[in-house]
Design an enzyme around this catalytic site. Sequence first.
Site, mmCIF file in Angstrom:
data_model
loop_
_atom_site.group_PDB
_atom_site.id
_atom_site.type_symbol
_atom_site.label_atom_id
_atom_site.label_comp_id
_atom_site.label_asym_id
_atom_site.label_seq_id
_atom_site.Cartn_x
_atom_site.Cartn_y
_atom_site.Cartn_z
ATOM 1 N N GLU A 283 7.067 -32.584 -38.750
ATOM 2 C CA GLU A 283 8.111 -32.508 -39.767
ATOM 3 C C GLU A 283 8.846 -33.847 -39.894
ATOM 4 O OE1 GLU A 283 10.007 -28.634 -39.775
ATOM 5 O OE2 GLU A 283 11.893 -29.580 -40.318
ATOM 6 N N GLU A 286 6.708 -36.135 -41.853
ATOM 7 C CA GLU A 286 6.763 -35.730 -43.255
ATOM 8 C C GLU A 286 8.072 -36.221 -43.900
ATOM 9 O OE1 GLU A 286 6.572 -31.491 -43.613
ATOM 10 O OE2 GLU A 286 6.036 -31.537 -45.740
ATOM 11 N N CYS A 309 11.151 -23.542 -40.258
ATOM 12 C CA CYS A 309 10.730 -22.838 -39.040
ATOM 13 C C CYS A 309 11.309 -21.446 -38.918
ATOM 14 C CB CYS A 309 11.077 -23.668 -37.815
ATOM 15 S SG CYS A 309 12.631 -24.513 -37.964
ATOM 16 N N SER A 329 9.583 -28.316 -45.903
ATOM 17 C CA SER A 329 8.525 -28.972 -45.146
ATOM 18 C C SER A 329 7.327 -28.029 -45.089
ATOM 19 C CB SER A 329 9.034 -29.245 -43.728
ATOM 20 O OG SER A 329 7.948 -29.433 -42.858
ATOM 21 N N LYS A 368 10.136 -12.863 -36.678
ATOM 22 C CA LYS A 368 8.939 -13.481 -36.087
ATOM 23 C C LYS A 368 7.784 -12.489 -36.029
ATOM 24 C CE LYS A 368 10.287 -17.697 -35.338
ATOM 25 N NZ LYS A 368 9.608 -18.812 -36.009
ATOM 26 N N GLU A 371 6.437 -12.792 -39.435
ATOM 27 C CA GLU A 371 5.757 -14.078 -39.597
ATOM 28 C C GLU A 371 4.379 -14.034 -38.931
ATOM 29 O OE1 GLU A 371 7.178 -17.533 -37.275
ATOM 30 O OE2 GLU A 371 7.055 -18.711 -39.110
ATOM 31 N N GLU A 376 -1.420 -15.928 -43.908
ATOM 32 C CA GLU A 376 -1.616 -17.377 -43.804
ATOM 33 C C GLU A 376 -1.918 -17.798 -42.376
ATOM 34 O OE1 GLU A 376 0.893 -15.850 -45.236
ATOM 35 O OE2 GLU A 376 1.787 -17.003 -46.873
ATOM 36 N N CYS A 514 19.203 -19.207 -33.993
ATOM 37 C CA CYS A 514 18.403 -18.234 -33.232
ATOM 38 C C CYS A 514 19.182 -17.564 -32.104
ATOM 39 C CB CYS A 514 17.176 -18.893 -32.640
ATOM 40 S SG CYS A 514 16.008 -19.390 -33.887
HETATM 41 FE FE1 HC0 Z 1 13.926 -19.913 -33.047
HETATM 42 FE FE2 HC0 Z 1 12.070 -21.530 -33.445
HETATM 43 S S1 HC0 Z 1 14.181 -22.133 -32.837
HETATM 44 S S2 HC0 Z 1 12.923 -20.185 -35.037
HETATM 45 O O1 HC0 Z 1 15.498 -19.921 -33.872
HETATM 46 O O2 HC0 Z 1 12.019 -23.692 -35.257
HETATM 47 O O3 HC0 Z 1 13.036 -17.151 -33.272
HETATM 48 O O4 HC0 Z 1 14.889 -19.606 -30.270
HETATM 49 O O5 HC0 Z 1 11.446 -19.844 -31.409
HETATM 50 O O6 HC0 Z 1 9.257 -20.729 -34.083
HETATM 51 O O7 HC0 Z 1 11.126 -23.319 -31.342
HETATM 52 C C1 HC0 Z 1 13.496 -18.156 -33.127
HETATM 53 C C2 HC0 Z 1 14.597 -19.677 -31.330
HETATM 54 C C3 HC0 Z 1 12.171 -20.203 -32.201
HETATM 55 C C4 HC0 Z 1 10.293 -21.083 -33.821
HETATM 56 C C5 HC0 Z 1 11.423 -22.656 -32.118
HETATM 57 C C6 HC0 Z 1 11.960 -22.854 -34.598
#
Ligand code: HC0
Length: 581
Positions: A283, A286, A309, A329, A368, A371, A376, A514
Amino acid sequence: EVKITIDGKEVQVPKGSTILDAAKKLGIDIPTLCHLDLHDTKMVNKTASCRICVVEVEGRRNLAPSCATPVVEGMVVRTNTIRVLEARKTVLELLLSDHPKDCLTCAKSGRCDLQDLAEKFGVREVRVTGKAQSTYKQDYSPAIIRDMDKCIMCRRCETMCNEVQTVGALSGINRGFDAVVSPAFESPLSETVCTHCGQCVAVCPVGALTENDHTWKVVEALADPDKFVVVQTAPAVRVAIGEEFGKEPGSIVTGQMVTALRSLGFDRVFDTDFAADLTIMEEGTELLGRLNRFLAGDKDVPLPILTSCCPAWVNFIESQFPELIDIPSSAKSPQQMFGAVAKSFLAEKMNIPREKMVVVSVMPCLAKKYEAARDEFKVDGNPDVDISISTRELAHLIKRANLNLLELEESEFDNPLGESTGAAVIFGSTGGVIEAATRTAYEIHTGKTLDKVDFEELRGFDGVRVASVQMDEFTLNIGIAHGLGNARKLLEEIEGGNPRNLHAIEIMACPGGCIGGGGQPYHHGNSDILKKRMAAIYEVDKNMPLRKSHENPSITALYEQYLGEPMSELSHKLLHTHYSV
Ligand code: HC0
Ligand code: SF4
């Protein structure tokens, strides 16, 4: 200031405070259900609908809901009279008359506010009879289970989804015993604009909204002798999971968590932080690429670049701001980069066929799960991340295995996918991803070493923050938002012509980032918990020997041995994605 007396004790509070605020200051515990007030994050639910918090006010005929009654000079309040106790019990019985009694199998058992109160007030029978139960079917999304029979109409989720997140997936429908909070036309959540952020789950006081629990899937994988099961843990898990075992919020239990995972039987215990460093390489490159084009006079370069992310945030921009879809990104999230690298580089190195490897992620997040299930991120139908569980689910697994996290020795992550820097761990807090990117981008752009890696100006709890970082003659303007409502404000600003000339924006869907994710131990409306987790994140960073992603030796080795360089053809194939509207 206003002076009042509660249960014989005097207290002074600012004008405009409620009786509940004043009681809190005295340490008097008035029960609440619908009420929610995390001051700093503006998560406030003041529907005053449940009436469990009633108190007696001298000189008033009716009991007063303490959450909605402002203090008046000289007021005399009693929170524990017989009349108050009986009223609370009646409220509980009314709620329970329309609530299933299947606590034994409820996902919220043991941490349900209604169950706690029923126990506290000694409700042993329900004298009121309600309607027969089970008029609603359970609704499973990849991340969330809605069990509307359990909804008590506190409306915290509705406030969260509509006002804090501005997603608008939930609203109150029907009346009387049929009243529930639901998507319009009672559609399944996955067919709505729901982003899977999980903030409704984080504030639901009962079992109406819970995570889609995948702990048994993990156990099955671990029990299968044909599978090689690796686990990755997200930055924010290590500063929160201790709470499930009675530790103070903000306790750092990384080493014990690693030991627990090894004891559970994972073949390798790795770190999402490794992939966070990798994300910065991709990133950051980029970002610099786009900036260089911009500085060379290219007017069409997509700026500001947006971090990508956070899966709930990605879902939000896809459904709510499709015209901006070119600016995020293209880098995958660390969770997904980890899965892609594990099932290519690691699998090849260890000579394990892709289908035999199971990648489990432990995340503070419910999105997550969604995701990991996106098409994809599959190769011939096989997902890069097979199972995603939350911090709470991991705590369950550890307890189920009779392990006490606090008594375990500390141990280290396995390598190479377990090595990381301080830049990676701060991903877990709002502002951290862009700070990590800035540390690397600064050094690459200027060719100089940073004397001070802490960019204090990017930290904090304000919902929208803007700061500038000087990179020699170039001023990099950075925007940060956490909570989707705040993200909306920043995106509208970009749509309106980007008046503040922002070059890079970090967005996290959950208040606090997070650390405040929908899969974290419940915060029970206490924003101090989020602040302590945040402080712990920066503490971990400070104590790391390496604090810049490009200095991670395992990352350098990965590029040398496998990927070539950031944004190379193979990097593109494995580590980047595209968005759909
Ligand atoms: Fe997060 Fe992540 S920081 S989103 O908040 O970027 O869930 O803790 O793991 O993938 O590294 C959440 C936290 C993660 C991812 C990372 C990012
Ligand atoms: Fe709304 Fe987030 Fe809950 Fe979906 S997960 S209903 S977006 S609060």
